[in-house]
Design an enzyme around this catalytic site. Structure first.
Site, short mmCIF file in Angstrom:
data_model
loop_
_atom_site.label_atom_id
_atom_site.label_comp_id
_atom_site.label_asym_id
_atom_site.label_seq_id
_atom_site.Cartn_x
_atom_site.Cartn_y
_atom_site.Cartn_z
N HIS A 17 -30.64 -5.24 20.84
CA HIS A 17 -30.69 -3.78 20.95
C HIS A 17 -30.86 -3.13 19.57
O HIS A 17 -30.28 -2.08 19.29
CB HIS A 17 -29.47 -3.24 21.71
CG HIS A 17 -29.54 -3.59 23.17
ND1 HIS A 17 -30.27 -2.85 24.07
CD2 HIS A 17 -29.06 -4.65 23.85
CE1 HIS A 17 -30.18 -3.42 25.26
NE2 HIS A 17 -29.47 -4.52 25.15
N GLY A 105 -33.29 -13.81 31.24
CA GLY A 105 -33.08 -13.27 29.90
C GLY A 105 -33.77 -14.10 28.82
O GLY A 105 -33.45 -13.97 27.64
N SER A 107 -37.15 -14.06 28.51
CA SER A 107 -38.46 -13.41 28.32
C SER A 107 -39.59 -14.06 29.11
O SER A 107 -40.70 -14.26 28.60
CB SER A 107 -38.84 -13.33 26.84
OG SER A 107 -37.94 -12.49 26.19
N ASP A 149 -39.60 -9.47 22.13
CA ASP A 149 -39.91 -10.60 23.01
C ASP A 149 -41.39 -10.99 22.89
O ASP A 149 -41.73 -12.16 22.76
CB ASP A 149 -39.60 -10.23 24.47
CG ASP A 149 -38.17 -9.75 24.65
OD1 ASP A 149 -37.36 -9.94 23.73
OD2 ASP A 149 -37.88 -9.17 25.71
C1 GLA Z 1 -34.95 -7.02 26.06
C2 GLA Z 1 -36.11 -6.20 25.49
C3 GLA Z 1 -36.21 -6.38 23.98
C4 GLA Z 1 -34.87 -6.13 23.30
C5 GLA Z 1 -33.76 -6.89 24.00
C6 GLA Z 1 -32.40 -6.56 23.44
O1 GLA Z 1 -35.19 -8.39 25.92
O2 GLA Z 1 -37.32 -6.60 26.08
O3 GLA Z 1 -37.21 -5.53 23.47
O4 GLA Z 1 -34.58 -4.75 23.23
O5 GLA Z 1 -33.74 -6.66 25.39
O6 GLA Z 1 -32.30 -7.00 22.14
#
Ligand code: GLA
Length: 346
Positions: A17, A105, A107, A149
């Site tokens: 974040h 989580g 990606s 990501d």
């Molecule tokens: C998700 C979003 C990223 C980032 C994270 C938290 O993965 O896609 O851009 O903000 O949350 O770090």
């Protein structure tokens, strides 16, 4: 003979974040990827080895977010984002398959977007590919994600984590020290679609209206923020940027014990100040941090479920019961190179 476009998932070691305020992150691309095997055609016809259904997209794409089955939105989002930048797109007919756990989580959506961008024939630098794919995610899901990501998936470096300045997009690869490895435990499946993620982005924007860019703010200016919730969100971001710097320095000097302490502090900050953890994730972090050989553990990524990431000695054993009931077993991941496209020799 098909061409294969591949893009890896990622795990973030620290710096969550922070990306959407131009802060610091330290993720690595992992040895789990999404591959699209295709032959060029005028429009898109794609099947999946992991999901039912067939995605048909006529180019130029009209309503990317409305494409069904829902995984096709990410592919259509990429075509729409490339159109916005007047980049030419070629269509393709093919099959997508992935070894990235979906919705965990790690990606999986960024991996699909980056692989799709390569299949559409994108031909530019990794930062621009990442910006296009970030925009694709916004178009497809309306989640206002940052660039971490997609940039990690595009720019990964084998055996290294990436220290990324999300304002300048400078990338410094940092070698994972000898003797330690990275594991992930999927605590619960989730999507950021419909989560409080956009609210967190808005709270950071509110903090920046009061004290200016969080990437250059200090904790003394954070203390002047009137609203206690906005103040706590800003405190997380400002302290997290500092933790990324300290963690990177600890990795460079091989001080994995110190790196682990910083990970635990990062988790507490996400849990208390940013409130993106869950009770199960807090329990998992608590359990895992006591296992001999574990240096550090924290939730990773957007949160509200998803994964925890662990830094531990190479020979650590995660016995059954070392995570709360319902969590997946620990999965070891290795830092991998970023996306690529190849036509097999015939
Ligand atoms: C998700 C979003 C990223 C980032 C994270 C938290 O993965 O896609 O851009 O903000 O949350 O770090």
């Amino acid at each position: 003979m098909s061409t294969v476009a591949r893009a890896p998932g990622r795990v973030n070691l620290i710096g969550d974040h922070t990306d959407y305020t131009g802060g610091l992150v330290l993720p690595m691309a992992i040895d789990r990827d999404t591959a699209i095997a295709f032959t060029p055609s005028s429009d898109v016809l794609l099947t999946s080895r992991n999901f039912d259904g067939e995605v048909r997209i006529n180019l130029p794409v009209a309503d990317a977010a409305g494409v069904r089955p829902a995984w096709g939105r990410y592919v259509a989002g990429v075509a729409a984002a490339m159109d916005e930048r007047h980049m030419p797109t070629r269509g393709f007919t093919g099959t997508v398959s992935t070894t990235v756990p979906i919705g965990g989580g790690l990606s999986s959506s960024a991996a699909l977007e980056v692989a799709a961008a390569l299949a559409f024939g994108i031909d530019t630098d990794v930062a621009t590919i990442a910006a296009v794919c970030r925009r694709a995610e916004h178009i497809a899901t309306n989640v206002p994600c940052g660039i971490m990501d997609q940039l990690t998936s595009a720019a990964g470096v084998k055996d290294h984590a990436l220290l990324i300045d999300c304002h300048t997009l400078d990338i410094t690869p940092i070698r994972i020290p000898e003797g330690v490895s990275v594991w992930v435990v999927e605590v619960s499946s989730r999507t950021l679609d419909g989560s409080e993620y956009p609210a967190r982005v808005a709270q950071c924007t509110a903090a920046e209206h009061e004290i200016g860019p969080l990437r250059s703010a200090d904790l003394a200016s954070v203390d002047t923020i009137k609203d206690p919730v906005i103040r706590a969100r800003a405190r997380h971001v400002v302290s997290e940027n500092e933790r990324v710097r300290q963690f990177a320095a600890a990795l460079v000097s091989g001080d994995t014990r110190e790196a682990g302490i910083i990970m635990l502090e990062g988790h507490r900050s996400l849990s208390h100040d940013f409130q993106t953890s869950t009770t199960t994730m807090d329990d998992a972090v608590d359990h895992i941090s006591r296992i001999p050989g574990v240096h550090g553990v924290r939730m990773t990524g957007g949160g509200f479920g998803g994964c925890v990431v662990i830094l531990a000695d190479d020979d650590v054993r995660f016995a059954e019961g070392s995570t709360p009931v319902g969590c997946a077993p620990a999965m070891r991941v290795r830092a991998a190179d970023g996306a690529s496209i190849a036509t097999p020799l015939s």
